[in-house]
Motif scaffolding. Structure first.
Motif, PDB file in Angstrom:
ATOM      1  N   LEU A 196     -17.619   8.902 -13.521  1.00 53.95           N
ATOM      2  CA  LEU A 196     -16.322   8.262 -13.745  1.00 53.95           C
ATOM      3  C   LEU A 196     -15.232   8.879 -12.867  1.00 53.95           C
ATOM      4  O   LEU A 196     -14.432   8.167 -12.255  1.00 53.95           O
ATOM      5  CB  LEU A 196     -15.908   8.365 -15.209  1.00 53.95           C
ATOM      6  N   ALA A 197     -15.196  10.207 -12.811  1.00 51.11           N
ATOM      7  CA  ALA A 197     -14.171  10.899 -12.019  1.00 51.11           C
ATOM      8  C   ALA A 197     -14.323  10.565 -10.540  1.00 51.11           C
ATOM      9  O   ALA A 197     -13.323  10.323  -9.848  1.00 51.11           O
ATOM     10  CB  ALA A 197     -14.270  12.404 -12.245  1.00 51.11           C
ATOM     11  N   ARG A 198     -15.566  10.543 -10.053  1.00 48.04           N
ATOM     12  CA  ARG A 198     -15.797  10.208  -8.644  1.00 48.04           C
ATOM     13  C   ARG A 198     -15.309   8.791  -8.349  1.00 48.04           C
ATOM     14  O   ARG A 198     -14.646   8.550  -7.339  1.00 48.04           O
ATOM     15  CB  ARG A 198     -17.287  10.338  -8.304  1.00 48.04           C
ATOM     16  N   ARG A 199     -15.613   7.866  -9.225  1.00 51.54           N
ATOM     17  CA  ARG A 199     -15.198   6.476  -9.024  1.00 51.54           C
ATOM     18  C   ARG A 199     -13.675   6.327  -9.105  1.00 51.54           C
ATOM     19  O   ARG A 199     -13.101   5.547  -8.352  1.00 51.54           O
ATOM     20  CB  ARG A 199     -15.871   5.566 -10.037  1.00 51.54           C
ATOM     21  N   ARG A 200     -13.030   7.078 -10.023  1.00 48.50           N
ATOM     22  CA  ARG A 200     -11.565   7.020 -10.116  1.00 48.50           C
ATOM     23  C   ARG A 200     -10.912   7.484  -8.825  1.00 48.50           C
ATOM     24  O   ARG A 200      -9.869   6.979  -8.430  1.00 48.50           O
ATOM     25  CB  ARG A 200     -11.067   7.893 -11.268  1.00 48.50           C
ATOM     26  N   LYS A 201     -11.531   8.449  -8.177  1.00 47.11           N
ATOM     27  CA  LYS A 201     -11.010   8.957  -6.902  1.00 47.11           C
ATOM     28  C   LYS A 201     -11.434   8.077  -5.732  1.00 47.11           C
ATOM     29  O   LYS A 201     -11.121   8.365  -4.579  1.00 47.11           O
ATOM     30  CB  LYS A 201     -11.509  10.386  -6.665  1.00 47.11           C
ATOM     31  N   LYS A 202     -12.184   6.995  -6.058  1.00 46.46           N
ATOM     32  CA  LYS A 202     -12.672   6.048  -5.051  1.00 46.46           C
ATOM     33  C   LYS A 202     -13.503   6.739  -3.954  1.00 46.46           C
ATOM     34  O   LYS A 202     -13.341   6.477  -2.767  1.00 46.46           O
ATOM     35  CB  LYS A 202     -11.510   5.262  -4.443  1.00 46.46           C
ATOM     36  N   LEU A 203     -14.387   7.615  -4.413  1.00 49.29           N
ATOM     37  CA  LEU A 203     -15.277   8.327  -3.506  1.00 49.29           C
ATOM     38  C   LEU A 203     -16.708   7.836  -3.695  1.00 49.29           C
ATOM     39  O   LEU A 203     -17.127   7.562  -4.810  1.00 49.29           O
ATOM     40  CB  LEU A 203     -15.257   9.837  -3.797  1.00 49.29           C
ATOM     41  N   THR A 204     -17.435   7.760  -2.613  1.00 47.56           N
ATOM     42  CA  THR A 204     -18.870   7.501  -2.711  1.00 47.56           C
ATOM     43  C   THR A 204     -19.553   8.831  -2.995  1.00 47.56           C
ATOM     44  O   THR A 204     -18.950   9.908  -2.842  1.00 47.56           O
ATOM     45  CB  THR A 204     -19.431   6.920  -1.397  1.00 47.56           C
ATOM     46  N   GLN A 205     -20.815   8.764  -3.392  1.00 44.96           N
ATOM     47  CA  GLN A 205     -21.562  10.005  -3.593  1.00 44.96           C
ATOM     48  C   GLN A 205     -21.631  10.791  -2.290  1.00 44.96           C
ATOM     49  O   GLN A 205     -21.524  12.018  -2.286  1.00 44.96           O
ATOM     50  CB  GLN A 205     -22.967   9.700  -4.113  1.00 44.96           C
ATOM     51  N   ARG A 206     -21.774  10.093  -1.198  1.00 41.00           N
ATOM     52  CA  ARG A 206     -21.850  10.744   0.115  1.00 41.00           C
ATOM     53  C   ARG A 206     -20.549  11.483   0.444  1.00 41.00           C
ATOM     54  O   ARG A 206     -20.564  12.601   0.930  1.00 41.00           O
ATOM     55  CB  ARG A 206     -22.151   9.693   1.181  1.00 41.00           C
ATOM     56  N   GLN A 207     -19.409  10.834   0.161  1.00 38.29           N
ATOM     57  CA  GLN A 207     -18.114  11.458   0.438  1.00 38.29           C
ATOM     58  C   GLN A 207     -17.897  12.694  -0.437  1.00 38.29           C
ATOM     59  O   GLN A 207     -17.445  13.729   0.049  1.00 38.29           O
ATOM     60  CB  GLN A 207     -16.983  10.454   0.213  1.00 38.29           C
ATOM     61  N   LEU A 208     -18.218  12.575  -1.723  1.00 37.48           N
ATOM     62  CA  LEU A 208     -18.075  13.719  -2.618  1.00 37.48           C
ATOM     63  C   LEU A 208     -18.985  14.856  -2.171  1.00 37.48           C
ATOM     64  O   LEU A 208     -18.562  16.022  -2.127  1.00 37.48           O
ATOM     65  CB  LEU A 208     -18.389  13.326  -4.063  1.00 37.48           C
ATOM     66  N   ALA A 209     -20.201  14.534  -1.816  1.00 38.96           N
ATOM     67  CA  ALA A 209     -21.147  15.552  -1.369  1.00 38.96           C
ATOM     68  C   ALA A 209     -20.612  16.291  -0.144  1.00 38.96           C
ATOM     69  O   ALA A 209     -20.686  17.522  -0.071  1.00 38.96           O
ATOM     70  CB  ALA A 209     -22.499  14.910  -1.062  1.00 38.96           C
ATOM     71  N   ALA A 210     -20.035  15.555   0.790  1.00 42.13           N
ATOM     72  CA  ALA A 210     -19.489  16.179   1.998  1.00 42.13           C
ATOM     73  C   ALA A 210     -18.325  17.108   1.655  1.00 42.13           C
ATOM     74  O   ALA A 210     -18.171  18.178   2.260  1.00 42.13           O
ATOM     75  CB  ALA A 210     -19.043  15.111   2.988  1.00 42.13           C
ATOM     76  N   LEU A 211     -17.519  16.718   0.674  1.00 41.83           N
ATOM     77  CA  LEU A 211     -16.356  17.534   0.295  1.00 41.83           C
ATOM     78  C   LEU A 211     -16.753  18.898  -0.269  1.00 41.83           C
ATOM     79  O   LEU A 211     -16.037  19.882  -0.090  1.00 41.83           O
ATOM     80  CB  LEU A 211     -15.504  16.798  -0.745  1.00 41.83           C
ATOM     81  N   ILE A 212     -17.879  18.945  -0.970  1.00 44.99           N
ATOM     82  CA  ILE A 212     -18.274  20.216  -1.591  1.00 44.99           C
ATOM     83  C   ILE A 212     -19.574  20.772  -0.995  1.00 44.99           C
ATOM     84  O   ILE A 212     -20.205  21.656  -1.560  1.00 44.99           O
ATOM     85  CB  ILE A 212     -18.376  20.093  -3.127  1.00 44.99           C
TER      86      ILE A 212
END
Length: 153
Positions: free
Chosen positions: A111-127
């Motif tokens: 839910l948090a990832r979707r609220r930030k409008k991030l894909t799994q790939r984008q979130l993965a790259a961030l961390i």
């Protein structure tokens, strides 16, 4: 060796588009297309997810058997899975509590990832993780360690 024609055949038998199948296994339509055209081979986690969604065995997708039926769960395989369970020695109430916490974490992360409008790939790259790791967190098949939880927060 991965058999792309079997993936395409069973996707069509299940009346799924590449896009629909991609959503079910947390990837993209282009990635499914690459698998079906033999341009790339799915990693283990994706291969397992594809087999599960299509109701066939990974051995069939890998050309190790001509029988598409997934293996039956026997009492022996269930017992082996239970032996690998790190929660097996906990009292039932504690075990359920931990499983519920993992499920809640998985749901809230998604839910948090979707609220930030991030894909799994984008979130993965961030961390600095792989997209498949994020997918495993979101499905509750893997739990992040404390350091990763801090990064996610």
């Amino acid at each position: 060796m991965f058999r792309p024609e079997r993936l395409r055949e069973w996707r069509k038998k299940r009346q799924l588009t590449q896009e629909q199948l991609a959503k079910k296994v947390n990837t993209t339509k282009g990635t499914i297309s690459n698998y079906e055209n033999g341009h790339s081979t799915p990693p283990h986690e994706t291969l397992v997810a594809l087999a599960n969604v299509l109701g066939i065995s990974t051995d069939y997708l890998l050309g190790l058997t001509d029988d598409p039926s997934p293996p039956a769960l026997t009492n022996e395989t269930l017992a082996a899975h239970r032996q690998d369970d790190p929660l097996k020695d906990l009292p039932e109430e504690a075990r359920r509590s931990i499983e519920q916490a993992i499920e809640t974490l998985s749901h809230r992360l998604k839910l948090a990832r979707r609220r930030k409008k991030l894909t799994q790939r984008q979130l993965a790259a961030l961390i600095n993780l792989s997209p498949s790791t994020i997918a495993l967190y979101e499905t509750g098949k893997r739990e992040p360690d404390l350091d990763t939880l801090r990064k996610l927060a």
